[in-house]
Design a protein around this motif. Structure first.
Motif, mmCIF file in Angstrom:
data_model
loop_
_atom_site.group_PDB
_atom_site.id
_atom_site.type_symbol
_atom_site.label_atom_id
_atom_site.label_comp_id
_atom_site.label_asym_id
_atom_site.label_seq_id
_atom_site.Cartn_x
_atom_site.Cartn_y
_atom_site.Cartn_z
ATOM 1 N N GLU A 61 -0.121 -61.343 19.557
ATOM 2 C CA GLU A 61 0.107 -60.910 18.178
ATOM 3 C C GLU A 61 1.574 -60.679 17.842
ATOM 4 O O GLU A 61 1.954 -60.742 16.677
ATOM 5 N N ARG A 114 1.624 -66.523 2.908
ATOM 6 C CA ARG A 114 1.924 -65.095 2.738
ATOM 7 C C ARG A 114 1.960 -64.381 4.097
ATOM 8 O O ARG A 114 2.791 -63.495 4.311
ATOM 9 N N ARG A 115 1.108 -64.781 5.016
ATOM 10 C CA ARG A 115 1.144 -64.200 6.366
ATOM 11 C C ARG A 115 2.441 -64.601 7.069
ATOM 12 O O ARG A 115 3.058 -63.781 7.764
ATOM 13 N N GLU A 153 5.034 -62.342 5.851
ATOM 14 C CA GLU A 153 4.914 -61.004 6.447
ATOM 15 C C GLU A 153 5.586 -60.973 7.815
ATOM 16 O O GLU A 153 6.245 -60.000 8.173
ATOM 17 N N HIS A 207 1.548 -70.201 11.113
ATOM 18 C CA HIS A 207 0.920 -69.926 9.818
ATOM 19 C C HIS A 207 1.491 -70.852 8.742
ATOM 20 O O HIS A 207 0.742 -71.376 7.902
ATOM 21 N N ALA A 255 -2.860 -67.905 1.788
ATOM 22 C CA ALA A 255 -3.006 -66.818 2.764
ATOM 23 C C ALA A 255 -2.089 -67.047 3.964
ATOM 24 O O ALA A 255 -1.438 -66.111 4.449
ATOM 25 N N ASP A 256 -2.009 -68.287 4.442
ATOM 26 C CA ASP A 256 -1.134 -68.580 5.584
ATOM 27 C C ASP A 256 0.337 -68.446 5.200
ATOM 28 O O ASP A 256 1.137 -67.913 5.981
ATOM 29 N N TRP A 286 4.805 -66.975 12.854
ATOM 30 C CA TRP A 286 5.118 -67.292 11.461
ATOM 31 C C TRP A 286 5.105 -68.795 11.235
ATOM 32 O O TRP A 286 4.591 -69.282 10.228
#
Length: 171
Positions: free
Chosen positions: A116, A146-147, A150, A125, A143-144, A122
């Motif tokens: 993790e 934006r992940r 993050e 994703h 979603a990917d 990054w």
């Protein structure tokens, strides 16, 4: 470098490091088929086999043989399951070949295998988001993306792809 590596292999054909150095040198020289064969000579039970197969697939890609590279990485994925870098590289090669569904699956397997806190997450994703976008699965792509942001805030490639995609969608 190639000469020294070949001399080392002539003295001891089991010197895997010399074989890898020779293959890399041949690749840099544009001697793709010889480089592919040299990487391919690393035995499956050798600890460097996975690195050799990844190198072999990269040479195939540079030689313009994407389908051959996909097949080599698919076989490696099957023969050595559970190795994140193999799945990630397979995803990259499938994406280059135009197989976005296969790429998205391979990236998903890679994401399941990485820790993790791995800095590569990054990018996985992001690339899986590209594949999902190409498959017209915007919710998964967004979603990917934006992940990825993050995990790596403000990354220009992710921001650019996400931004242009949102503009295209009128959002």
């Amino acid at each position: 470098v190639l000469t020294y590596a070949q001399i080392a292999l002539a003295i001891d054909p089991n010197l895997t490091d010399a074989r890898l150095v020779a293959a890399e040198a041949l690749d840099r020289m544009g001697q793709y088929e010889i480089a592919i064969a040299t990487y391919g000579a690393v035995a499956p039970d050798d600890p460097a086999h996975i690195a050799a197969e990844l190198g072999r697939a990269d040479v195939m890609r540079r030689a313009g043989e994407i389908d051959r590279a996909v097949e080599a990485l698919t076989q490696l994925s099957r023969s050595t399951p559970g190795i994140a870098v193999v799945e990630a590289r397979l995803g990259d090669m499938l994406r280059r070949s135009g197989d976005m569904a296969g790429a998205r699956e391979a990236y998903g397997r890679a994401l399941d295998l990485y820790a993790e806190d791995d800095p590569a997450l990054w990018l996985l994703h992001y690339t899986r988001g590209i594949a999902a976008h190409q498959l017209d699965d915007w919710s998964a792509a967004e979603a990917d993306f934006r992940r990825a942001l993050e995990l790596n805030p403000g990354h220009p490639q992710v921001l650019n792809y996400l931004g242009y995609s949102l503009v295209e969608r009128g959002e």
